[in-house]
Design a protein around this motif. Structure first.
Motif, PDB file in Angstrom:
ATOM      1  N   THR A 269      19.742  26.790 -14.485  1.00  0.00           N
ATOM      2  CA  THR A 269      18.829  26.031 -13.648  1.00  0.00           C
ATOM      3  C   THR A 269      18.588  26.744 -12.326  1.00  0.00           C
ATOM      4  O   THR A 269      19.370  27.605 -11.913  1.00  0.00           O
ATOM      5  CB  THR A 269      19.400  24.635 -13.345  1.00  0.00           C
TER       6      THR A 269
ATOM      7  N   SER B 105      12.477  28.193  -4.962  1.00  0.00           N
ATOM      8  CA  SER B 105      11.744  27.640  -6.098  1.00  0.00           C
ATOM      9  C   SER B 105      10.332  28.211  -6.153  1.00  0.00           C
ATOM     10  O   SER B 105       9.853  28.635  -7.205  1.00  0.00           O
ATOM     11  CB  SER B 105      11.695  26.116  -5.997  1.00  0.00           C
TER      12      SER B 105
ATOM     13  N   ALA C 220       9.014  30.678  -9.070  1.00  0.00           N
ATOM     14  CA  ALA C 220       7.890  30.183  -9.875  1.00  0.00           C
ATOM     15  C   ALA C 220       6.763  31.212  -9.886  1.00  0.00           C
ATOM     16  O   ALA C 220       6.169  31.492 -10.936  1.00  0.00           O
ATOM     17  CB  ALA C 220       7.398  28.843  -9.342  1.00  0.00           C
TER      18      ALA C 220
ATOM     19  N   ASP D 259      12.493  32.492 -17.762  1.00  0.00           N
ATOM     20  CA  ASP D 259      12.420  31.036 -17.651  1.00  0.00           C
ATOM     21  C   ASP D 259      13.768  30.451 -17.264  1.00  0.00           C
ATOM     22  O   ASP D 259      14.820  30.970 -17.644  1.00  0.00           O
ATOM     23  CB  ASP D 259      11.988  30.410 -18.982  1.00  0.00           C
TER      24      ASP D 259
ATOM     25  N   ASP E 143      14.221  23.558 -17.023  1.00  0.00           N
ATOM     26  CA  ASP E 143      13.416  22.682 -16.170  1.00  0.00           C
ATOM     27  C   ASP E 143      13.189  21.365 -16.901  1.00  0.00           C
ATOM     28  O   ASP E 143      12.235  21.215 -17.644  1.00  0.00           O
ATOM     29  CB  ASP E 143      12.085  23.353 -15.844  1.00  0.00           C
TER      30      ASP E 143
ATOM     31  N   ARG F 141       9.771  19.192 -16.165  1.00  0.00           N
ATOM     32  CA  ARG F 141       8.462  19.557 -16.693  1.00  0.00           C
ATOM     33  C   ARG F 141       8.502  19.888 -18.179  1.00  0.00           C
ATOM     34  O   ARG F 141       7.579  20.447 -18.714  1.00  0.00           O
ATOM     35  CB  ARG F 141       7.907  20.741 -15.906  1.00  0.00           C
ATOM     36  N   GLU F 142       9.599  19.540 -18.820  1.00  0.00           N
ATOM     37  CA  GLU F 142       9.753  19.839 -20.228  1.00  0.00           C
ATOM     38  C   GLU F 142       8.897  18.890 -21.061  1.00  0.00           C
ATOM     39  O   GLU F 142       8.905  17.684 -20.847  1.00  0.00           O
ATOM     40  CB  GLU F 142      11.231  19.677 -20.609  1.00  0.00           C
TER      41      GLU F 142
ATOM     42  N   THR G 266      20.501  18.706 -17.294  1.00  0.00           N
ATOM     43  CA  THR G 266      20.458  20.168 -17.339  1.00  0.00           C
ATOM     44  C   THR G 266      21.752  20.720 -17.923  1.00  0.00           C
ATOM     45  O   THR G 266      21.725  21.667 -18.708  1.00  0.00           O
ATOM     46  CB  THR G 266      20.218  20.769 -15.943  1.00  0.00           C
TER      47      THR G 266
END
Length: 144
Positions: A28, A53, A57, A67, A70, A73-74, A115
């Motif tokens: 994460t 972040s 991003a 990646d 997350d 936003r999954e 997570t």
């Protein structure tokens, strides 16, 4: 004492090294931030977390960063195949036996955060060990 200016390209590169060091396990943003703060690369503050972040991003959008986990936003999409033949070709990889069948007791791993649940699932899936959120633990304690 003046604060040293943050050199974001170096921070992003160090963050990539941290993430790559966990591969194939995903991590994460929070884990990356903790590692960077522990190494003294970034101060551990909410504004710095938000800036990290943003930087990571942007690097992901540009293909320069792997990646991260997350959960916010999954998108959960059920599996689908273009045709029955494609499904039949993939089906053997889906087969698993219940490794706890016939046992008096079953092993479950509980995680407080989603997570962490995702990470544990990735680590334990090969062994057939179920992973659940901690608030569900009362449902599964005890004998079968």
């Amino acid at each position: 004492m003046a604060r040293e200016r943050i050199r974001w390209p170096l921070v992003v590169e160090r963050a990539r090294q941290i993430v790559d060091g966990y591969a194939p396990i995903k991590v994460t943003l929070r884990q990356v931030m903790y590692r960077l703060a522990a190494e003294g690369v970034l101060p551990h503050t909410p504004p710095m977390y938000r800036r990290l972040s943003s930087q990571l991003a942007q690097a992901r959008r540009e293909g320069r960063f792997p990646d991260l986990i997350d959960t916010m936003r999954e998108v959960h999409v059920p599996p689908a195949w273009p045709d029955a033949d494609a499904f039949v070709r993939e089906m053997p990889a889906w087969f698993r036996l219940d490794r706890t069948a016939g046992q008096e007791h079953a092993l479950y791993v509980a995680a407080e955060k989603d997570t962490l649940r995702q990470q544990l699932t990735g680590w334990l899936e090969f062994a057939g060990i179920p992973v659940l959120r901690r608030h569900l633990i009362w449902l599964v304690c005890g004998s079968r």
